[in-house]
Scaffold this motif. Structure first.
Motif, PDB file in Angstrom:
ATOM      1  N   ASP A 201      -3.814   2.063 -18.341  1.00  0.00           N
ATOM      2  CA  ASP A 201      -2.685   1.209 -18.725  1.00  0.00           C
ATOM      3  C   ASP A 201      -1.631   1.143 -17.624  1.00  0.00           C
ATOM      4  OD1 ASP A 201      -3.844   0.588 -21.180  1.00  0.00           O
ATOM      5  OD2 ASP A 201      -2.863   2.260 -22.197  1.00  0.00           O
ATOM      6  N   SER A 202      -1.359   2.268 -16.986  1.00  0.00           N
ATOM      7  CA  SER A 202      -0.394   2.287 -15.881  1.00  0.00           C
ATOM      8  C   SER A 202      -0.905   1.457 -14.711  1.00  0.00           C
ATOM      9  CB  SER A 202      -0.134   3.717 -15.415  1.00  0.00           C
ATOM     10  OG  SER A 202       0.499   4.454 -16.436  1.00  0.00           O
ATOM     11  N   CYS A 203      -2.188   1.535 -14.432  1.00  0.00           N
ATOM     12  CA  CYS A 203      -2.793   0.769 -13.353  1.00  0.00           C
ATOM     13  C   CYS A 203      -2.637  -0.734 -13.618  1.00  0.00           C
ATOM     14  CB  CYS A 203      -4.266   1.139 -13.213  1.00  0.00           C
ATOM     15  SG  CYS A 203      -5.103   0.341 -11.834  1.00  0.00           S
ATOM     16  N   ARG A 204      -2.828  -1.140 -14.841  1.00  0.00           N
ATOM     17  CA  ARG A 204      -2.676  -2.548 -15.220  1.00  0.00           C
ATOM     18  C   ARG A 204      -1.237  -3.008 -14.940  1.00  0.00           C
ATOM     19  NH1 ARG A 204      -4.683  -2.080 -20.056  1.00  0.00           N
ATOM     20  NH2 ARG A 204      -6.768  -2.627 -19.385  1.00  0.00           N
ATOM     21  N   ILE A 205      -0.270  -2.160 -15.254  1.00  0.00           N
ATOM     22  CA  ILE A 205       1.139  -2.485 -15.026  1.00  0.00           C
ATOM     23  C   ILE A 205       1.430  -2.587 -13.533  1.00  0.00           C
ATOM     24  CG2 ILE A 205       3.492  -1.578 -15.249  1.00  0.00           C
ATOM     25  CD1 ILE A 205       2.514  -0.388 -17.997  1.00  0.00           C
ATOM     26  N   VAL A 206       0.953  -1.612 -12.758  1.00  0.00           N
ATOM     27  CA  VAL A 206       1.183  -1.623 -11.312  1.00  0.00           C
ATOM     28  C   VAL A 206       0.542  -2.865 -10.688  1.00  0.00           C
ATOM     29  CG1 VAL A 206       0.709  -0.436  -9.137  1.00  0.00           C
ATOM     30  CG2 VAL A 206       1.460   0.875 -11.122  1.00  0.00           C
ATOM     31  N   ALA A 207      -0.666  -3.207 -11.091  1.00  0.00           N
ATOM     32  CA  ALA A 207      -1.337  -4.400 -10.555  1.00  0.00           C
ATOM     33  C   ALA A 207      -0.523  -5.656 -10.859  1.00  0.00           C
ATOM     34  CB  ALA A 207      -2.746  -4.518 -11.131  1.00  0.00           C
ATOM     35  N   ALA A 208       0.034  -5.736 -12.059  1.00  0.00           N
ATOM     36  CA  ALA A 208       0.857  -6.894 -12.424  1.00  0.00           C
ATOM     37  C   ALA A 208       2.124  -6.952 -11.566  1.00  0.00           C
ATOM     38  CB  ALA A 208       1.214  -6.838 -13.904  1.00  0.00           C
ATOM     39  N   GLU A 209       2.699  -5.798 -11.262  1.00  0.00           N
ATOM     40  CA  GLU A 209       3.890  -5.754 -10.415  1.00  0.00           C
ATOM     41  C   GLU A 209       3.575  -6.178  -8.982  1.00  0.00           C
ATOM     42  OE1 GLU A 209       5.273  -1.756 -10.737  1.00  0.00           O
ATOM     43  OE2 GLU A 209       6.109  -2.047 -12.740  1.00  0.00           O
TER      44      GLU A 209
ATOM     45  N   GLU B 293       0.811  -1.213   0.000  1.00  0.00           N
ATOM     46  CA  GLU B 293       0.000   0.000   0.000  1.00  0.00           C
ATOM     47  C   GLU B 293       0.844   1.264   0.000  1.00  0.00           C
ATOM     48  OE1 GLU B 293      -3.402   0.057   2.606  1.00  0.00           O
ATOM     49  OE2 GLU B 293      -3.221  -2.104   2.798  1.00  0.00           O
ATOM     50  N   LEU B 294       1.986   1.253   0.670  1.00  0.00           N
ATOM     51  CA  LEU B 294       2.838   2.433   0.693  1.00  0.00           C
ATOM     52  C   LEU B 294       3.297   2.779  -0.716  1.00  0.00           C
ATOM     53  CD1 LEU B 294       4.216   4.619   2.274  1.00  0.00           C
ATOM     54  CD2 LEU B 294       6.123   3.063   2.680  1.00  0.00           C
ATOM     55  N   GLY B 295       3.649   1.766  -1.484  1.00  0.00           N
ATOM     56  CA  GLY B 295       4.053   1.991  -2.865  1.00  0.00           C
ATOM     57  C   GLY B 295       2.930   2.584  -3.691  1.00  0.00           C
ATOM     58  N   LEU B 296       1.715   2.181  -3.407  1.00  0.00           N
ATOM     59  CA  LEU B 296       0.566   2.702  -4.142  1.00  0.00           C
ATOM     60  C   LEU B 296       0.362   4.178  -3.858  1.00  0.00           C
ATOM     61  CD1 LEU B 296      -1.994  -0.178  -3.613  1.00  0.00           C
ATOM     62  CD2 LEU B 296      -0.570   0.276  -5.593  1.00  0.00           C
ATOM     63  N   LEU B 297       0.571   4.556  -2.619  1.00  0.00           N
ATOM     64  CA  LEU B 297       0.376   5.949  -2.253  1.00  0.00           C
ATOM     65  C   LEU B 297       1.400   6.848  -2.927  1.00  0.00           C
ATOM     66  CD1 LEU B 297      -0.307   5.503   1.551  1.00  0.00           C
ATOM     67  CD2 LEU B 297      -1.977   6.012  -0.227  1.00  0.00           C
ATOM     68  N   ALA B 298       2.570   6.312  -3.221  1.00  0.00           N
ATOM     69  CA  ALA B 298       3.655   7.108  -3.772  1.00  0.00           C
ATOM     70  C   ALA B 298       3.897   6.856  -5.253  1.00  0.00           C
ATOM     71  CB  ALA B 298       4.929   6.817  -2.983  1.00  0.00           C
ATOM     72  N   ASP B 299       3.180   5.951  -5.874  1.00  0.00           N
ATOM     73  CA  ASP B 299       3.457   5.590  -7.268  1.00  0.00           C
ATOM     74  C   ASP B 299       2.953   6.677  -8.208  1.00  0.00           C
ATOM     75  OD1 ASP B 299       3.553   4.400  -9.861  1.00  0.00           O
ATOM     76  OD2 ASP B 299       3.783   2.470  -8.862  1.00  0.00           O
ATOM     77  N   GLU B 300       3.874   7.395  -8.779  1.00  0.00           N
ATOM     78  CA  GLU B 300       3.526   8.521  -9.650  1.00  0.00           C
ATOM     79  C   GLU B 300       2.761   8.090 -10.896  1.00  0.00           C
ATOM     80  OE1 GLU B 300       7.645   8.936 -12.212  1.00  0.00           O
ATOM     81  OE2 GLU B 300       7.502   9.938 -10.279  1.00  0.00           O
ATOM     82  N   ARG B 301       2.820   6.827 -11.246  1.00  0.00           N
ATOM     83  CA  ARG B 301       2.092   6.350 -12.423  1.00  0.00           C
ATOM     84  C   ARG B 301       0.581   6.374 -12.221  1.00  0.00           C
ATOM     85  NH1 ARG B 301       5.181   0.780 -12.985  1.00  0.00           N
ATOM     86  NH2 ARG B 301       4.956   0.979 -10.737  1.00  0.00           N
ATOM     87  N   LEU B 302       0.133   6.468 -10.961  1.00  0.00           N
ATOM     88  CA  LEU B 302      -1.299   6.444 -10.678  1.00  0.00           C
ATOM     89  C   LEU B 302      -1.875   7.824 -10.372  1.00  0.00           C
ATOM     90  CD1 LEU B 302      -1.450   3.151  -8.589  1.00  0.00           C
ATOM     91  CD2 LEU B 302      -1.776   3.481 -11.048  1.00  0.00           C
TER      92      LEU B 302
END
Length: 100
Positions: A63-71, A11-20
């Motif tokens: 598209d970025s969300c799809r990539i983050v979910a896969a990661e 979750e911390l990565g999600l809060l800081a992921d600039e792709r989202l």
């Protein structure tokens, strides 16, 4: 390290992921939860998940969300990039994969 993005972690990565940044789901977290909400029946749950997927399909960072979910693999729980991830009511540790 130009051009290299750090892998989002939990979750911390999600809060800081600039792709989202700019995601249509921002501020709508409960809508995207895979588990039924308190007092929600099966029909309401299915409709909420469908509505969440609709929000995703119109999102500028789909598209970025799809990539983050896969990661995130198993840590991506809920509706991500218009797709359900994780099992409702999942508890305990993930099962080990068998290798032949």
């Amino acid at each position: 390290m130009t051009g290299v993005r750090p892998r989002a972690v939990g979750e911390l990565g999600l809060l800081a992921d600039e792709r989202l940044v700019g995601a249509a789901c921002a501020g709508l977290a409960p809508m995207f939860d895979i588990d039924p909400l308190p007092g929600e029946d099966n029909e309401q749950h299915a409709e909420r998940i469908s509505d969440a997927a609709h929000v995703c399909r119109n999102c500028p960072v789909l598209d970025s969300c799809r990539i983050v979910a896969a990661e995130l693999v198993r840590d991506a729980i809920g509706v991500w990039a218009a797709t359900e991830h994780g099992a409702a009511g999942r508890t305990g540790r993930p099962k080990k994969r068998r290798t032949s």
